[in-house]
Design a protein around this motif. Structure first.
Motif, mmCIF file in Angstrom:
data_model
loop_
_atom_site.group_PDB
_atom_site.id
_atom_site.type_symbol
_atom_site.label_atom_id
_atom_site.label_comp_id
_atom_site.label_asym_id
_atom_site.label_seq_id
_atom_site.Cartn_x
_atom_site.Cartn_y
_atom_site.Cartn_z
ATOM 1 N N PHE A 236 58.291 -36.490 12.563
ATOM 2 C CA PHE A 236 58.105 -35.105 12.582
ATOM 3 C C PHE A 236 57.473 -34.603 13.924
ATOM 4 O O PHE A 236 56.775 -33.561 13.891
ATOM 5 C CB PHE A 236 56.865 -34.727 11.351
ATOM 6 N N GLY A 237 57.895 -35.188 14.909
ATOM 7 C CA GLY A 237 57.493 -34.695 16.299
ATOM 8 C C GLY A 237 56.228 -35.333 16.963
ATOM 9 O O GLY A 237 55.625 -34.769 18.108
ATOM 10 N N TRP A 238 55.668 -36.206 16.221
ATOM 11 C CA TRP A 238 54.288 -36.775 16.985
ATOM 12 C C TRP A 238 54.798 -37.362 18.174
ATOM 13 O O TRP A 238 55.816 -38.024 18.364
ATOM 14 C CB TRP A 238 53.931 -37.757 16.059
ATOM 15 N N ARG A 239 53.875 -37.161 19.230
ATOM 16 C CA ARG A 239 54.321 -37.502 20.632
ATOM 17 C C ARG A 239 53.395 -38.677 21.094
ATOM 18 O O ARG A 239 52.244 -38.458 21.888
ATOM 19 C CB ARG A 239 54.117 -36.192 21.646
ATOM 20 N N GLY A 240 53.757 -39.728 20.481
ATOM 21 C CA GLY A 240 52.821 -40.876 20.962
ATOM 22 C C GLY A 240 53.771 -42.139 21.459
ATOM 23 O O GLY A 240 54.843 -41.629 21.742
ATOM 24 N N GLU A 241 53.136 -43.260 21.524
ATOM 25 C CA GLU A 241 54.094 -44.129 22.380
ATOM 26 C C GLU A 241 53.799 -45.380 21.362
ATOM 27 O O GLU A 241 52.544 -45.615 20.851
ATOM 28 C CB GLU A 241 53.643 -44.552 23.777
ATOM 29 N N VAL A 242 54.586 -46.499 21.576
ATOM 30 C CA VAL A 242 54.422 -47.787 21.185
ATOM 31 C C VAL A 242 54.673 -48.749 22.164
ATOM 32 O O VAL A 242 55.687 -48.741 22.809
ATOM 33 C CB VAL A 242 55.841 -48.254 20.091
ATOM 34 N N LEU A 243 53.386 -49.463 22.648
ATOM 35 C CA LEU A 243 53.392 -50.306 23.824
ATOM 36 C C LEU A 243 52.588 -51.693 23.463
ATOM 37 O O LEU A 243 51.943 -51.715 22.378
ATOM 38 C CB LEU A 243 52.613 -49.495 24.859
ATOM 39 N N LEU A 244 52.950 -52.497 24.213
ATOM 40 C CA LEU A 244 52.312 -53.759 23.948
ATOM 41 C C LEU A 244 50.813 -53.854 24.660
ATOM 42 O O LEU A 244 50.800 -53.411 25.778
ATOM 43 C CB LEU A 244 53.046 -54.995 24.722
ATOM 44 N N ASN A 245 49.649 -53.742 24.068
ATOM 45 C CA ASN A 245 48.597 -53.523 24.387
ATOM 46 C C ASN A 245 47.609 -54.357 23.671
ATOM 47 O O ASN A 245 47.513 -54.679 22.566
ATOM 48 C CB ASN A 245 48.264 -52.118 23.710
ATOM 49 N N TYR A 246 46.574 -55.264 24.550
ATOM 50 C CA TYR A 246 45.699 -55.971 24.208
ATOM 51 C C TYR A 246 46.452 -57.004 23.330
ATOM 52 O O TYR A 246 45.701 -57.622 22.492
ATOM 53 C CB TYR A 246 44.752 -55.454 23.430
ATOM 54 N N GLY A 247 47.700 -57.219 23.661
ATOM 55 C CA GLY A 247 48.485 -58.781 22.920
ATOM 56 C C GLY A 247 49.036 -58.311 21.831
ATOM 57 O O GLY A 247 49.707 -59.458 21.179
ATOM 58 N N SER A 248 49.263 -57.159 21.341
ATOM 59 C CA SER A 248 49.880 -56.677 20.320
ATOM 60 C C SER A 248 50.729 -55.354 20.550
ATOM 61 O O SER A 248 50.419 -54.593 21.377
ATOM 62 C CB SER A 248 49.141 -56.758 19.074
ATOM 63 N N VAL A 249 51.725 -55.022 19.692
ATOM 64 C CA VAL A 249 52.315 -53.699 20.007
ATOM 65 C C VAL A 249 51.636 -52.845 18.995
ATOM 66 O O VAL A 249 51.408 -53.118 17.825
ATOM 67 C CB VAL A 249 54.016 -54.172 19.213
ATOM 68 N N GLU A 250 51.113 -51.997 19.534
ATOM 69 C CA GLU A 250 50.180 -50.701 19.163
ATOM 70 C C GLU A 250 50.712 -49.216 19.277
ATOM 71 O O GLU A 250 51.643 -49.085 20.189
ATOM 72 C CB GLU A 250 48.859 -50.918 19.580
ATOM 73 N N PHE A 251 50.417 -48.491 18.687
ATOM 74 C CA PHE A 251 50.563 -47.107 18.644
ATOM 75 C C PHE A 251 49.345 -46.434 19.716
ATOM 76 O O PHE A 251 48.236 -46.814 19.536
ATOM 77 C CB PHE A 251 50.378 -46.352 17.395
#
Length: 411
Positions: A236-251
């Motif tokens: 529904f248009g949320w403008r976020g990212e999925v990245l490897l952050n602090y050892g896990s894949v996070e929003f």
């Protein structure tokens, strides 16, 4: 349980364990390739990298993926006890040995009066459902210590406390083992052991508690309950990212901090419920400690910002201990957990690419897995409350039973 029946059941348990664990070892040694992402690289790359730092007498201070209490160094360094094997091979062998220790503990207690081998079957059948993750993380080693502590239980409160305190210094969650302990000796032994281990590492190795900052700064991991908000919002248009952050894949992105705060608030609610249960519980049985700990770890798992697949290894060990008691009330939550384990391996590693892109299949798997965990949590909490706080209707209280015996029956 009769002797012949017990021997037959034990033989069956060992046979199934041997067969399933042979398959697991063949998979982690990559004789056969398990589909999906290669989870064994965590051992060969990440753990091995930490090992090289730790063996020189310091913690990985510049690595934000190191998010474990100081005694976790012992698990990472443990392959050194098998110098004739390479690091990765030695780690898998030790994970298998820890798995066998859990089975031995469950089989030792199962044939006793009032006990059952159902718990051993849960462990034997449940762990392979998680696939290669079961042996590619050090959680099975921590679970072995936690199972030993729970089975020590009311008979040996100091031993239970010491094991729980040590395990909490390897991975924080075993501190919840003390929730059901009613004797101060258990709490005292846990405090002394944890303090001793912490002091030893703090004096011997720099950066023993850097993990606290790294854990605090984590976001919302893509497999957690709160992450479902963003999986749906992406459509529904949320403008976020999925990245490897602090050892896990996070929003990462708008409102992630809000959802993370909500998860923390839910954890607070869970803690409040558990505190209320401690104050209200009046009916205690030998299985109460295990039931309470299983319920507590379920609560803290589903409300966490992170629900990694290896977390289910802890839950399997605790569920197995609960089912060692014939009078235990955790049969339904344990079955829900087994179903969640099967869905988990479909989600990770098999379907993790679908989870990362938030497509319908990935969201469906997460809804099902997390829904099963929530259902297990609710049913476990209800069973614990009803068996310890609410007096069973069919069982008179001791004083009432005494008055009944003293009252003559009119003819």
């Amino acid at each position: 349980m009769d002797i012949a029946g017990a021997r037959g059941t034990l033989t069956g348990l060992l046979g199934v364990w041997g067969l399933t664990r042979l398959v697991l070892l063949l998979l982690v040694f990559r004789v056969f390739v398990f589909p999906g992402a290669d989870v064994t690289s965590d051992v060969s790359v990440i753990y091995r990298g930490w090992y090289e730092v730790l063996r020189h007498g310091t913690f990985p201070l510049d690595d934000v993926t190191w998010q474990y209490p100081p005694a976790a160094a012992l698990a990472i360094l443990s392959p050194a006890v098998l110098p004739f094997l390479g690091y990765t091979s030695a780690f898998f062998v030790l994970a298998c040995l820890a798995d066998l220790v859990v089975l031995a503990l469950l089989c030792r207690t199962g044939p006793r009066p009032g006990r059952s081998l159902r718990g051993a079957w849960v462990w034997v059948a449940g762990l392979p459902l998680l696939g290669t993750t079961a042996y590619a993380r050090y959680d099975v080693m921590v679970t072995a210590v936690a199972v030993a502590a729970l089975l020590a239980g009311a008979r040996h409160p100091r031993l239970m406390g010491a094991l729980a305190g040590f395990a909490a210094m390897v991975k924080v969650w075993p501190v919840l083992l003390l929730l059901g302990a009613v004797r101060r000796r258990a709490w005292g032994a846990a405090a002394v052991t944890a303090a001793g281990v912490a002091a030893l590492f703090a004096l011997a190795m720099p950066g023993a508690f850097a993990f606290v900052t790294f854990q605090r700064d984590r976001g919302t991991e893509v497999e957690s309950l709160g992450a479902l908000v963003f999986h749906v919002a992406r459509h529904f248009g949320w403008r976020g990212e999925v990245l490897l952050n602090y050892g896990s894949v996070e929003f990462l992105g708008p409102y992630v901090d809000v959802v993370s705060a909500a998860a923390l608030a839910l954890t607070g609610v869970a803690f409040g419920w558990l505190l209320l249960w401690r104050l209200r519980a009046v009916h205690r049985a030998p299985h109460t400690i295990a039931d309470a700990v299983f319920t507590a770890v379920l609560m803290f798992t589903v409300t966490s910002r992170v629900i990694s697949p290896q977390y289910l290894v802890w839950l399997l060990g605790l569920a197995a201990v609960c089912l060692c008691f014939r009078a235990g009330r955790m049969g339904v939550p344990a079955l829900l957990l087994l179903a969640a384990c099967f869905v988990t391996v479909l989600e990770f590693p098999l379907g993790f690419s679908h989870v990362v892109v938030s497509d319908g299949y990935g969201i469906g798997l997460l809804l099902l897995r997390n829904g099963l965990l929530v259902a297990a949590t609710v049913t476990a909490a209800r069973a614990l409350w009803r068996s310890t706080v609410s007096a069973p209707a069919s069982t008179p209280l001791p004083a009432q039973a005494a008055r009944t015996r003293q009252t003559p029956v009119s003819s």
